[in-house]
Design a protein around this motif. Structure first.
Motif, PDB file in Angstrom:
ATOM      1  N   PHE A  54       0.048  15.880  -6.014  1.00 51.82           N
ATOM      2  CA  PHE A  54       1.474  16.147  -5.796  1.00 51.82           C
ATOM      3  C   PHE A  54       2.023  17.134  -6.816  1.00 51.82           C
ATOM      4  CE2 PHE A  54       1.588  12.662  -8.773  1.00 51.82           C
ATOM      5  CZ  PHE A  54       2.715  12.859  -9.545  1.00 51.82           C
ATOM      6  N   GLY A  55       1.170  17.560  -7.767  1.00 48.86           N
ATOM      7  CA  GLY A  55       1.609  18.533  -8.756  1.00 48.86           C
ATOM      8  C   GLY A  55       0.442  19.273  -9.368  1.00 48.86           C
ATOM      9  N   ILE A  56       0.750  20.437  -9.923  1.00 43.42           N
ATOM     10  CA  ILE A  56      -0.226  21.271 -10.621  1.00 43.42           C
ATOM     11  C   ILE A  56       0.233  21.369 -12.065  1.00 43.42           C
ATOM     12  CG2 ILE A  56      -1.300  23.570 -10.751  1.00 43.42           C
ATOM     13  CD1 ILE A  56      -1.912  22.115  -8.114  1.00 43.42           C
ATOM     14  N   ILE A  57      -0.719  21.224 -12.991  1.00 42.30           N
ATOM     15  CA  ILE A  57      -0.394  21.321 -14.408  1.00 42.30           C
ATOM     16  C   ILE A  57      -0.249  22.790 -14.770  1.00 42.30           C
ATOM     17  CG2 ILE A  57      -1.077  20.696 -16.760  1.00 42.30           C
ATOM     18  CD1 ILE A  57      -0.727  18.312 -14.708  1.00 42.30           C
ATOM     19  N   SER A  58       0.904  23.115 -15.341  1.00 46.41           N
ATOM     20  CA  SER A  58       1.163  24.477 -15.811  1.00 46.41           C
ATOM     21  C   SER A  58       1.652  24.376 -17.245  1.00 46.41           C
ATOM     22  CB  SER A  58       2.174  25.169 -14.896  1.00 46.41           C
ATOM     23  OG  SER A  58       3.387  24.440 -14.859  1.00 46.41           O
ATOM     24  N   GLY A  59       2.304  25.387 -17.734  1.00 42.98           N
ATOM     25  CA  GLY A  59       2.784  25.383 -19.106  1.00 42.98           C
ATOM     26  C   GLY A  59       1.693  25.857 -20.055  1.00 42.98           C
ATOM     27  N   PHE A  86      -4.525  18.780 -11.942  1.00 43.71           N
ATOM     28  CA  PHE A  86      -3.781  18.180 -10.843  1.00 43.71           C
ATOM     29  C   PHE A  86      -3.095  16.901 -11.304  1.00 43.71           C
ATOM     30  CE2 PHE A  86      -7.559  19.829  -8.257  1.00 43.71           C
ATOM     31  CZ  PHE A  86      -6.930  21.006  -7.906  1.00 43.71           C
ATOM     32  N   ARG A  87      -1.845  16.682 -10.867  1.00 40.54           N
ATOM     33  CA  ARG A  87      -1.231  15.355 -10.980  1.00 40.54           C
ATOM     34  C   ARG A  87      -1.478  14.693  -9.647  1.00 40.54           C
ATOM     35  NH1 ARG A  87       3.118  13.671 -14.153  1.00 40.54           N
ATOM     36  NH2 ARG A  87       3.070  11.728 -12.998  1.00 40.54           N
ATOM     37  N   THR A  88      -2.066  13.533  -9.688  1.00 43.95           N
ATOM     38  CA  THR A  88      -2.426  12.844  -8.457  1.00 43.95           C
ATOM     39  C   THR A  88      -1.750  11.479  -8.377  1.00 43.95           C
ATOM     40  OG1 THR A  88      -4.466  12.042  -9.490  1.00 43.95           O
ATOM     41  CG2 THR A  88      -4.628  14.029  -8.183  1.00 43.95           C
ATOM     42  N   ALA A  89      -1.542  11.052  -7.169  1.00 41.49           N
ATOM     43  CA  ALA A  89      -0.968   9.741  -6.892  1.00 41.49           C
ATOM     44  C   ALA A  89      -1.884   9.024  -5.911  1.00 41.49           C
ATOM     45  CB  ALA A  89       0.429   9.882  -6.293  1.00 41.49           C
ATOM     46  N   ALA A  90      -1.871   7.708  -5.992  1.00 44.07           N
ATOM     47  CA  ALA A  90      -2.641   6.869  -5.078  1.00 44.07           C
ATOM     48  C   ALA A  90      -1.905   5.541  -4.964  1.00 44.07           C
ATOM     49  CB  ALA A  90      -4.060   6.661  -5.613  1.00 44.07           C
ATOM     50  N   LYS A 131       0.801  -1.218   0.000  1.00 44.91           N
ATOM     51  CA  LYS A 131       0.000   0.000   0.000  1.00 44.91           C
ATOM     52  C   LYS A 131       0.838   1.275   0.000  1.00 44.91           C
ATOM     53  CE  LYS A 131      -4.199   0.148   0.657  1.00 44.91           C
ATOM     54  NZ  LYS A 131      -5.219   0.509  -0.286  1.00 44.91           N
ATOM     55  N   THR A 132       2.140   1.188   0.246  1.00 33.89           N
ATOM     56  CA  THR A 132       2.934   2.409   0.284  1.00 33.89           C
ATOM     57  C   THR A 132       3.519   2.765  -1.078  1.00 33.89           C
ATOM     58  OG1 THR A 132       4.947   1.242   0.932  1.00 33.89           O
ATOM     59  CG2 THR A 132       3.539   2.080   2.711  1.00 33.89           C
ATOM     60  N   THR A 133       3.439   1.856  -2.049  1.00 32.18           N
ATOM     61  CA  THR A 133       3.938   2.174  -3.383  1.00 32.18           C
ATOM     62  C   THR A 133       2.871   2.987  -4.106  1.00 32.18           C
ATOM     63  OG1 THR A 133       5.211   0.135  -3.422  1.00 32.18           O
ATOM     64  CG2 THR A 133       4.836   1.205  -5.535  1.00 32.18           C
ATOM     65  N   LEU A 134       3.248   4.188  -4.540  1.00 28.19           N
ATOM     66  CA  LEU A 134       2.283   5.100  -5.155  1.00 28.19           C
ATOM     67  C   LEU A 134       2.368   5.101  -6.671  1.00 28.19           C
ATOM     68  CD1 LEU A 134       2.656   8.193  -2.793  1.00 28.19           C
ATOM     69  CD2 LEU A 134       0.843   6.459  -2.775  1.00 28.19           C
ATOM     70  N   CYS A 135       1.218   5.135  -7.306  1.00 29.32           N
ATOM     71  CA  CYS A 135       1.129   5.337  -8.747  1.00 29.32           C
ATOM     72  C   CYS A 135       1.074   6.840  -8.987  1.00 29.32           C
ATOM     73  CB  CYS A 135      -0.128   4.681  -9.303  1.00 29.32           C
ATOM     74  SG  CYS A 135      -0.473   5.189 -11.020  1.00 29.32           S
ATOM     75  N   PRO A 136       2.036   7.407  -9.743  1.00 29.27           N
ATOM     76  CA  PRO A 136       2.040   8.849  -9.984  1.00 29.27           C
ATOM     77  C   PRO A 136       1.117   9.269 -11.128  1.00 29.27           C
ATOM     78  CG  PRO A 136       3.917   7.880 -11.040  1.00 29.27           C
ATOM     79  CD  PRO A 136       3.222   6.758 -10.299  1.00 29.27           C
ATOM     80  N   SER A 137       0.321   8.335 -11.608  1.00 33.12           N
ATOM     81  CA  SER A 137      -0.604   8.629 -12.697  1.00 33.12           C
ATOM     82  C   SER A 137      -2.014   8.168 -12.339  1.00 33.12           C
ATOM     83  CB  SER A 137      -0.128   7.937 -13.981  1.00 33.12           C
ATOM     84  OG  SER A 137      -0.887   8.367 -15.089  1.00 33.12           O
TER      85      SER A 137
END
Length: 145
Positions: free
Chosen positions: A25-30, A63-67, A8-14
């Motif tokens: 964990f991130g905000i989309i910019s650019g 938002f970039r989200t992880a779970a 459960k501690t391994t996170l998917c960054p997508s």
């Protein structure tokens, strides 16, 4: 590649923002043509209030989200590795010159599996990207198997 224990501690960054225990964990910019993730110093839990702030667009557009990694419940997981991370490293060019200041790195499946090569490409990965390049679409949707 590193052998990764699945827990459960391994996170998917997508992960989708709707996933259980997801965090921003991130905000989309650019720009629309060249979106880029700006990383937060600390991940924020997804709340109804945060999702409401994204309206009228989808939270995954900004938002970039992880779970926690869904492992066998994910189309990209082959039983041991994340094939999405593998395709990102194989097919997308690096967009960072140094490791981005990512707050989830120590628990990130992509980092644990692909290392620095994944991190150097991560800032260009957008979950809901309606103007994605052909290569980005190919990376995200390659056939399972």
């Amino acid at each position: 590649m590193k052998d990764i224990a699945v827990d459960k501690t391994t996170l998917c960054p997508s992960a989708r923002p709707e996933a259980e225990d997801s965090v921003v964990f991130g905000i989309i910019s650019g720009t629309v043509a060249e979106p880029c993730v700006t990383y937060l110093k600390q991940p924020l839990p997804i709340t109804d209030e945060l999702i409401a702030k994204a309206s009228p667009i989808t939270p995954a557009e900004i938002f970039r989200t992880a779970a926690p990694c869904a492992t066998k419940g994910c189309q990209h997981f082959d039983g041991q590795d994340c094939r999405l991370a593998m395709r990102i490293v194989e097919k997308l060019p690096p967009v960072a010159e140094e490791l981005p200041p990512c707050s989830i790195r120590r628990d990130c499946r992509w980092w644990l599996q692909e290392g620095k090569a994944a991190c150097m490409r991560c800032p260009q990965v957008i979950t809901d990207n309606y103007n994605a390049s052909e290569i980005a679409v190919e990376v995200a949707t390659s056939a399972v198997g």
